[in-house]
Design a protein around this motif. Structure first.
Motif, mmCIF file in Angstrom:
data_model
loop_
_atom_site.group_PDB
_atom_site.id
_atom_site.type_symbol
_atom_site.label_atom_id
_atom_site.label_comp_id
_atom_site.label_asym_id
_atom_site.label_seq_id
_atom_site.Cartn_x
_atom_site.Cartn_y
_atom_site.Cartn_z
ATOM 1 N N PRO A 87 43.783 113.801 66.157
ATOM 2 C CA PRO A 87 43.332 115.200 66.269
ATOM 3 C C PRO A 87 42.879 115.787 64.937
ATOM 4 O O PRO A 87 41.829 116.428 64.863
ATOM 5 C CB PRO A 87 44.567 115.934 66.805
ATOM 6 N N SER A 88 43.636 115.562 63.875
ATOM 7 C CA SER A 88 43.224 116.128 62.587
ATOM 8 C C SER A 88 41.992 115.421 62.043
ATOM 9 O O SER A 88 41.137 116.049 61.408
ATOM 10 C CB SER A 88 44.360 116.075 61.569
ATOM 11 N N ASN A 90 39.593 114.130 63.914
ATOM 12 C CA ASN A 90 38.484 114.682 64.697
ATOM 13 C C ASN A 90 38.123 116.091 64.236
ATOM 14 O O ASN A 90 36.944 116.445 64.160
ATOM 15 C CB ASN A 90 38.832 114.682 66.184
ATOM 16 N N ASP A 91 39.130 116.900 63.928
ATOM 17 C CA ASP A 91 38.873 118.251 63.417
ATOM 18 C C ASP A 91 38.119 118.201 62.093
ATOM 19 O O ASP A 91 37.173 118.966 61.872
ATOM 20 C CB ASP A 91 40.180 119.033 63.240
ATOM 21 N N THR A 137 34.534 117.205 62.779
ATOM 22 C CA THR A 137 33.795 118.324 63.363
ATOM 23 C C THR A 137 33.463 119.374 62.307
ATOM 24 O O THR A 137 32.331 119.866 62.241
ATOM 25 C CB THR A 137 34.621 118.957 64.507
ATOM 26 N N THR A 138 34.438 119.714 61.484
ATOM 27 C CA THR A 138 34.225 120.705 60.425
ATOM 28 C C THR A 138 33.154 120.234 59.453
ATOM 29 O O THR A 138 32.239 120.998 59.105
ATOM 30 C CB THR A 138 35.543 120.967 59.666
#
Length: 141
Positions: free
Chosen positions: A92-93, A95-96, A99-100
């Motif tokens: 999750p981190s 992927n975040d 994305t950022t």
């Protein structure tokens, strides 16, 4: 043992392994420390000479302190393994972050495209003025 570590393990099995390593290493450090403290006690009724006993105690302290160092190094390796596991498996981190960064780079791309278009328009206008000046000049051959 290294080949067993390289095999994919389930998260629960890996956590059990980490927990077991942690308990074993802390237990080893504690036991060796307790034994070193016990060696500091001077016994008056000994059957060997005092110098021999001192040498024996010093050797045992060295062995036990080496065991403590080995356990501490194992704990450091465990911390490193846990960090590596978290870095590689914290999707999750990751992927975040992707994305950022993707949004940031798209914004930068749009800004660069806009600046390039503005620069192109300015160059076209300047080139038009220069051509006009050249064609109306007396120095044209």
């Amino acid at each position: 043992m290294n080949s067993a570590r390289n095999l994919p393990q389930s998260k629960e099995a890996l956590l059990k392994s980490y927990n077991s390593r942690l308990k074993d290493d802390v237990k080893s450090m504690l036991e060796n420390f307790e034994e070193i403290v016990k060696l500091c006690k001077v016994e008056h009724d000994i059957q060997i000479s005092r110098m021999t006993q001192c040498e024996l105690d010093a050797y045992e302290m060295q062995v036990r302190s080496a065991n403590m160092v080995r356990a501490a190094e194992s704990l450091l390796k465990l911390v490193s393994d846990i960090k590596q596991y978290l870095i590689l498996n914290d999707f999750p981190s990751v992927n975040d972050a992707i994305t950022t960064n993707s949004k940031l780079f798209r914004t930068k791309q749009q800004e660069c495209d806009q600046k390039l278009q503005t620069l192109r328009d300015d160059m076209v206008a300047d080139l038009y003025d220069l051509e006009e000046e050249y064609y109306t000049s007396n120095y044209k051959s």
